[in-house]
Structures are given as structure tokens and as C-alpha cells.
Design a protein around this motif. Structure first.
Motif, mmCIF file in Angstrom:
data_model
loop_
_atom_site.group_PDB
_atom_site.id
_atom_site.type_symbol
_atom_site.label_atom_id
_atom_site.label_comp_id
_atom_site.label_asym_id
_atom_site.label_seq_id
_atom_site.Cartn_x
_atom_site.Cartn_y
_atom_site.Cartn_z
ATOM 1 N N ARG A 238 9.507 1.603 -11.338
ATOM 2 C CA ARG A 238 8.099 1.425 -10.959
ATOM 3 C C ARG A 238 7.992 0.541 -9.714
ATOM 4 O O ARG A 238 7.141 0.773 -8.841
ATOM 5 C CB ARG A 238 7.322 0.806 -12.114
ATOM 6 N N LEU A 239 8.860 -0.454 -9.619
ATOM 7 C CA LEU A 239 8.907 -1.276 -8.408
ATOM 8 C C LEU A 239 9.211 -0.399 -7.195
ATOM 9 O O LEU A 239 8.619 -0.578 -6.119
ATOM 10 C CB LEU A 239 9.972 -2.368 -8.558
ATOM 11 N N ARG B 294 5.105 3.082 -1.713
ATOM 12 C CA ARG B 294 3.703 3.230 -1.315
ATOM 13 C C ARG B 294 3.356 2.271 -0.176
ATOM 14 O O ARG B 294 2.762 2.665 0.839
ATOM 15 C CB ARG B 294 2.818 2.958 -2.539
ATOM 16 N N ASP B 295 3.755 1.004 -0.321
ATOM 17 C CA ASP B 295 3.485 0.024 0.735
ATOM 18 C C ASP B 295 4.293 0.336 1.991
ATOM 19 O O ASP B 295 3.789 0.199 3.116
ATOM 20 C CB ASP B 295 3.825 -1.384 0.241
ATOM 21 N N ARG C 236 6.061 1.427 -6.104
ATOM 22 C CA ARG C 236 5.109 0.542 -5.424
ATOM 23 C C ARG C 236 5.607 0.164 -4.031
ATOM 24 O O ARG C 236 4.830 0.128 -3.068
ATOM 25 C CB ARG C 236 4.885 -0.706 -6.273
#
Length: 342
Positions: free
Chosen positions: A220-221, A227-228, A224
């Protein structure tokens, strides 16, 4: 009433579904014989055997590797799939044997895909592999780009993409799938050989999971961070296009305009500019985020703010900050060979 959990067959089918309607031409599956790639091969044969071809890369690193590749071929034939063995026969040098084998594997797969007209190469990397990758990059001090982990897909060559349909599936599930379908699979001894970083991390991951840092959270990290990373990269591309002009085979950037951007964007703009100018004929220089940050944050930005000259070299590129606030990047002159005369 909640829906019943999807069966393993359904979950693998859904993972492969997007690749059944790709443009004409086969898709190539990389199969080592381990449980992950064996499950991928079997699931592909179930959902569309005419769509897929199989290749096994024999790295010839173990005496049994040739027989193992033949075993994959026998199972592929039983499943009605065309199988090819690709042998890495280059000399082995240095201590980074796994990194060299990985590079060779993708090169052989890419060349074979091009030879059979395949636009896709599928590998069976799992959620666990993603977690290990993120942890390795965290230990190495990576930024968002590294912590984004393995991408669902990336280009290998013009017209050929690498895709990883099983990144959301755990290794436990794929082993269970093989056992459910009575599929033979191999256990690579290097997976537990603690000379290798990944093997050592596999011993560490259960301890981290006890503290809540399990494979799902590491994956999940990665989502994220990706995405960034995408948002930062897109903004950096816009800024680079706005402040750049070509200059005698190099680039000239508006440094004063660049200084108005956040540091995270400035670092990425300079990184992209370095990639543009770096000599294409030279072997790729490994990127080190610390070196890039030291250049940009500790040297370049202060020089631009103080309007003083600066001259640095990084990744085969000469970077010059000029007094009027511009930045010039050009391929650095080749280094002289050391004089060995006495």
C-alpha cells in the motif's frame, strides 16, 4: 448478505482478463518453474491458451537448471502451450551475480518477444515480491520513485511492455493454487540463501509483520508513493518544458524561474535534464539520490540564489550555474586515461 469470497481460479482469471483482448499477436509468459510463474502459466492456459507463449530463462547458475527448464517445457506441453528455453551463456563476472542475471533475463525475454511478435511479457511477481522491493529501497534511502516499487507495467522496448498481473496476489495464494490443481513446482534454493539481500529480508518480514508492517501495508505504501511520484513527475515535466532551450548540443535552463518551484520539483527537473543530456554512447551511470540532492540542494540552488558561478559534474554531464541566473548542461568531456608511465 455479503458476497462469497472469490475462488482462487476467479481471482487469477480476473488478473489475466485485461490481457486477453490486447492487439493481435501472442503474449509471452516468463516461467521459472516456481509456484508463482507455474500458477501464471496454468491460469493462462485455462483462460486462453491460444493467446500465450511460454519462455524459461536458463541462467545456468546451478547444475540442475537445464533439467528444471525442460521440466517447465513438459508441463507447458501438457497445458497446450508453446515453450522455449532461453539460455544465458555469457561469462559471469563480479559479485553482483543476481543483478547481472536479472538484466540478462529481461534482455533475453525482450529479444524473444520481438522475435515472435509479442507485445507483452508477463511475469508472476507477487504482493510479497513488491513488499520485499519496497523494503529494500527503503533501506537504501530511496525517495518516492523508489518506494513506488515495481510498476504494474513498464516498457521493455518499442512496442513491448512488461506486465505484472499478480502484484495484488500473495505467494501463499499462488502456492495454494498450484496445490489445488496438483501442479509440480520448484523451490529455488537462492530464495533462502542469505548471501542475497532478498533472502535475508524474507527472514525479517515475519518479524515486521508482528509489529503491523506486513506485506499488504508495504504494498500500500508503494501505491501511495507511486501516486505522489506521478504527480511530481508530471509537474516537473511541465516546468522543464517551460524553462528550457537547447544550446550547442546541451540545455540551458532559466535558473531564476526554477528557483520559484518547491525543492521536490527542482530536484526532478534537474534529474530529467541530466537524463536528456547524458551521453547516449556511455554505459548507464547508476542514479544516486543523495548525489543528486547534494548537487541541487546544497550547491546549485544556493549558487542561483546568490547569483554566483558554479561548476559540477554528475552522471557524465557538466552542470554550470552562470552569474546571470541560468543553468547550462552539456555532456562532460571524457576523462583522460591515467598515465601509467614511470
Amino acid at each position: 448478505m455479503s458476497a462469497a469470497p472469490a475462488s482462487l481460479d476467479d481471482r487469477l482469471d480476473r488478473a489475466l482478463a485485461p490481457f486477453l483482448n490486447e492487439p493481435a499477436g501472442p503474449a509471452l509468459i516468463a516461467v521459472s518453474g516456481g509456484p508463482d510463474s507455474t500458477a501464471l502459466m496454468h491460469a493462462a492456459a485455462r483462460v486462453g491458451k491460444d493467446r500465450f507463449r511460454v519462455a524459461t530463462v536458463d541462467h545456468a547458475l546451478r547444475p540442475s537448471s537445464a533439467d528444471e527448464a525442460l521440466g517447465v517445457g513438459r508441463l507447458a506441453a501438457e497445458l497446450g502451450l508453446v515453450h522455449t528455453i532461453l539460455t544465458w551463456d555469457a561469462p559471469r563476472r563480479g559479485s553482483r551475480i543476481q543483478a547481472s542475471a536479472r538484466s540478462a533475463r529481461y534482455r533475453l525475454l525482450t529479444d524473444h518477444a520481438a522475435g515472435i511478435g509479442a507485445g507483452l511479457v508477463l511475469t508472476a511477481h507477487t504482493l510479497d515480491d513488491q513488499a520485499e522491493t519496497v523494503l529494500m529501497r527503503l533501506i537504501a534511502g530511496s525517495g518516492p520513485s523508489g518506494l513506488a516499487g515495481m510498476r504494474d507495467e513498464r516498457p521493455l522496448a518499442p512496442g513491448i511492455r512488461l506486465v505484472r498481473p499478480f502484484l495484488s496476489l500473495s505467494k501463499v495464494d499462488l502456492v495454494a493454487y498450484c496445490e489445488m490443481h496438483r501442479l509440480p513446482f520448484l523451490c529455488d534454493p537462492s530464495n533462502t540463501d542469505e548471501r542475497f539481500t532478498r533472502a535475508r529480508l524474507r527472514r525479517l518480514l515475519p518479524l515486521l509483520a508482528e509489529e503491523g508492517l506486513n506485506a499488504a501495508r508495504l504494498a500500500r505504501l508503494a501505491v501511495r508513493a507511486r501516486r505522489d511520484d506521478t504527480a511530481l513527475r508530471q509537474r516537473a515535466e511541465v516546468v522543464l518544458s517551460e524553462i528550457t532551450r537547447t544550446d550547442d548540443g546541451g540545455l540551458r535552463l532559466d535558473g531564476q524561474r526554477l528557483c520559484r518551484e518547491p525543492c521536490a520539483i527542482v530536484v526532478r527537473v534537474i534529474d530529467a535534464a541530466l537524463d536528456t543530456v547524458a551521453p547516449a554512447h556511455e554505459a548507464p551511470v547508476p542514479k544516486r539520490l543523495e548525489r543528486l540532492e547534494a548537487l541541487v540542494l546544497d550547491a546549485l540552488l544556493p549558487a542561483l540564489t546568490e547569483r554566483r558561478a558554479l561548476r559540477r559534474t554528475l552522471r557524465g554531464v557538466l552542470i554550470e550555474a552562470e552569474g546571470e541566473g541560468t543553468i547550462r548542461l552539456v555532456a562532460a568531456p571524457p576523462r583522460r586515461a591515467p598515465d601509467r608511465r614511470r
